[in-house]
Write an enzyme that holds these catalytic residues in place. Sequence first.
Site, PDB file in Angstrom:
ATOM      1  N   SER A   1       0.799  -1.229   0.000  1.00 34.72           N
ATOM      2  CA  SER A   1       0.000   0.000   0.000  1.00 34.72           C
ATOM      3  C   SER A   1       0.831   1.278   0.000  1.00 34.72           C
ATOM      4  O   SER A   1       0.325   2.352  -0.297  1.00 34.72           O
ATOM      5  CB  SER A   1      -0.914   0.010   1.228  1.00 34.72           C
ATOM      6  OG  SER A   1      -0.150  -0.157   2.413  1.00 34.72           O
TER       7      SER A   1
ATOM      8  N   VAL B   1       0.565  -9.718   8.765  1.00 35.57           N
ATOM      9  CA  VAL B   1       1.393 -10.837   8.265  1.00 35.57           C
ATOM     10  C   VAL B   1       1.995 -11.687   9.383  1.00 35.57           C
ATOM     11  O   VAL B   1       2.447 -12.799   9.134  1.00 35.57           O
ATOM     12  CB  VAL B   1       2.530 -10.348   7.329  1.00 35.57           C
ATOM     13  CG1 VAL B   1       1.966  -9.738   6.057  1.00 35.57           C
ATOM     14  CG2 VAL B   1       3.479  -9.392   8.040  1.00 35.57           C
TER      15      VAL B   1
ATOM     16  N   ASN C   1       7.384  -8.058   1.347  1.00 35.11           N
ATOM     17  CA  ASN C   1       7.943  -6.711   1.466  1.00 35.11           C
ATOM     18  C   ASN C   1       7.539  -6.022   2.768  1.00 35.11           C
ATOM     19  O   ASN C   1       8.248  -5.116   3.233  1.00 35.11           O
ATOM     20  CB  ASN C   1       7.470  -5.889   0.252  1.00 35.11           C
ATOM     21  CG  ASN C   1       7.613  -4.404   0.462  1.00 35.11           C
ATOM     22  OD1 ASN C   1       8.701  -3.843   0.294  1.00 35.11           O
ATOM     23  ND2 ASN C   1       6.525  -3.737   0.846  1.00 35.11           N
TER      24      ASN C   1
ATOM     25  N   SER D   1      17.542  -6.165   3.441  1.00 28.05           N
ATOM     26  CA  SER D   1      18.103  -4.809   3.533  1.00 28.05           C
ATOM     27  C   SER D   1      19.624  -4.926   3.520  1.00 28.05           C
ATOM     28  O   SER D   1      20.169  -5.941   3.983  1.00 28.05           O
ATOM     29  CB  SER D   1      17.673  -4.144   4.840  1.00 28.05           C
ATOM     30  OG  SER D   1      18.411  -2.954   5.038  1.00 28.05           O
TER      31      SER D   1
ATOM     32  N   TYR E   1      16.000  -5.073  13.792  1.00 26.14           N
ATOM     33  CA  TYR E   1      15.747  -4.965  12.341  1.00 26.14           C
ATOM     34  C   TYR E   1      16.809  -5.729  11.542  1.00 26.14           C
ATOM     35  O   TYR E   1      16.497  -6.484  10.620  1.00 26.14           O
ATOM     36  CB  TYR E   1      15.746  -3.479  11.981  1.00 26.14           C
ATOM     37  CG  TYR E   1      15.426  -3.151  10.535  1.00 26.14           C
ATOM     38  CD1 TYR E   1      14.111  -3.118  10.082  1.00 26.14           C
ATOM     39  CD2 TYR E   1      16.443  -2.852   9.634  1.00 26.14           C
ATOM     40  CE1 TYR E   1      13.820  -2.806   8.765  1.00 26.14           C
ATOM     41  CE2 TYR E   1      16.157  -2.528   8.311  1.00 26.14           C
ATOM     42  CZ  TYR E   1      14.846  -2.500   7.887  1.00 26.14           C
ATOM     43  OH  TYR E   1      14.562  -2.186   6.579  1.00 26.14           O
TER      44      TYR E   1
ATOM     45  N   ALA F   1      18.681  -8.208  12.587  1.00 23.67           N
ATOM     46  CA  ALA F   1      18.507  -9.654  12.784  1.00 23.67           C
ATOM     47  C   ALA F   1      17.379 -10.176  11.897  1.00 23.67           C
ATOM     48  O   ALA F   1      17.492 -11.242  11.292  1.00 23.67           O
ATOM     49  CB  ALA F   1      18.227  -9.952  14.253  1.00 23.67           C
TER      50      ALA F   1
ATOM     51  N   LYS G   1      16.394  -8.927   9.044  1.00 23.58           N
ATOM     52  CA  LYS G   1      16.767  -8.855   7.628  1.00 23.58           C
ATOM     53  C   LYS G   1      17.853  -9.884   7.276  1.00 23.58           C
ATOM     54  O   LYS G   1      17.889 -10.409   6.158  1.00 23.58           O
ATOM     55  CB  LYS G   1      17.227  -7.433   7.278  1.00 23.58           C
ATOM     56  CG  LYS G   1      16.108  -6.396   7.387  1.00 23.58           C
ATOM     57  CD  LYS G   1      14.952  -6.734   6.457  1.00 23.58           C
ATOM     58  CE  LYS G   1      13.842  -5.723   6.501  1.00 23.58           C
ATOM     59  NZ  LYS G   1      12.756  -6.046   5.548  1.00 23.58           N
TER      60      LYS G   1
END
Length: 251
Positions: A17, A67, A93, A145, A158, A160, A162
């Site tokens: 979105s 999700v 994503n 990332s 974050y 960890a 990715k």
Amino acid sequence: MLNINLAGLKAVVTGGSRGIGRGIVLTLADCGADVAIIYAHNSEAALEVRGEVEKRGRKGLALKCNVSREEDVVRTLENVYSEFGRIDILVNNAGINRDTLMLRMTPENWDEVIETNLKGSFLLTKQAAKYMMQNKFGRIVNISSIVGITGNVGQANYVASKAGIIGLTKTTAIEFASRNITANAIAPGFIETDMTKKLPDRIRGEFLKRVLRRRIGTPEDVANVVAFLVSPLASYITGDVIVVDGGLSLG
Ligand code: NAP
């Protein structure tokens, strides 16, 4: 417009979105795919993107789904399958960050990010693969990332998540190879979206100095690589990680 033909293919894009996900949805629709947009809170933004998909003459679905919740994911993919009749492409994503130095990071900060970014990608992959196996065809792209490769201050949770996505991608590629399902990851650098808009100008300036291409990335920079990875041009690529950072990690 990309000269990639995805006509007849049915795609699911989580976090479709806004930001990078929005760019991915529109690029896949431009290439001819019908697209289901999964979002968490902002119905208005999701409906706007669905309208853009329909303007391109494709079928669009906007589906609210957390999700990180298995029951939401199972129900949502059942809905996509009943509307589209198949699922060919999954782009994991959806992602969040809760940045702070490790000494200040709470277990709640940790769990929230891991649950959305990593567990969410696992749950979607598991459910989508069941539908992909029926047609012996699937293309999965996970948005990791660059910091999942390099590490970064203030982002233990974050980073960890990715880095975990890269491991998930490789294992997905191995486990589903015999079913003609490929799985690849993209590691974007600094891309202009709501997630990065909230960074102070000083930090943005610091990043920009290190980007060899001397500009902040756009959602389309990432979306173009997604379109390539799900196209026949990339049928021999699986289990890989493509860095899309304008040279940030070298600067
Ligand atoms: P964004 O602008 O903040 O958008 C995030 C999207 O994810 C929104 O559509 C949001 O939906 C959705 N979402 C968040 N939590 C969700 C949940 N629990 N269930 C379902 N959907 C959820 O983010 P972005 O910058 O485009 O980032 C997209 C992806 O790229 C993320 O995985 C991010 O980690 C990664 N990435 C971004 C950058 C960058 O520089 N921007 C760099 C590297 C990697 P709602 O709006 O409805 O909440």
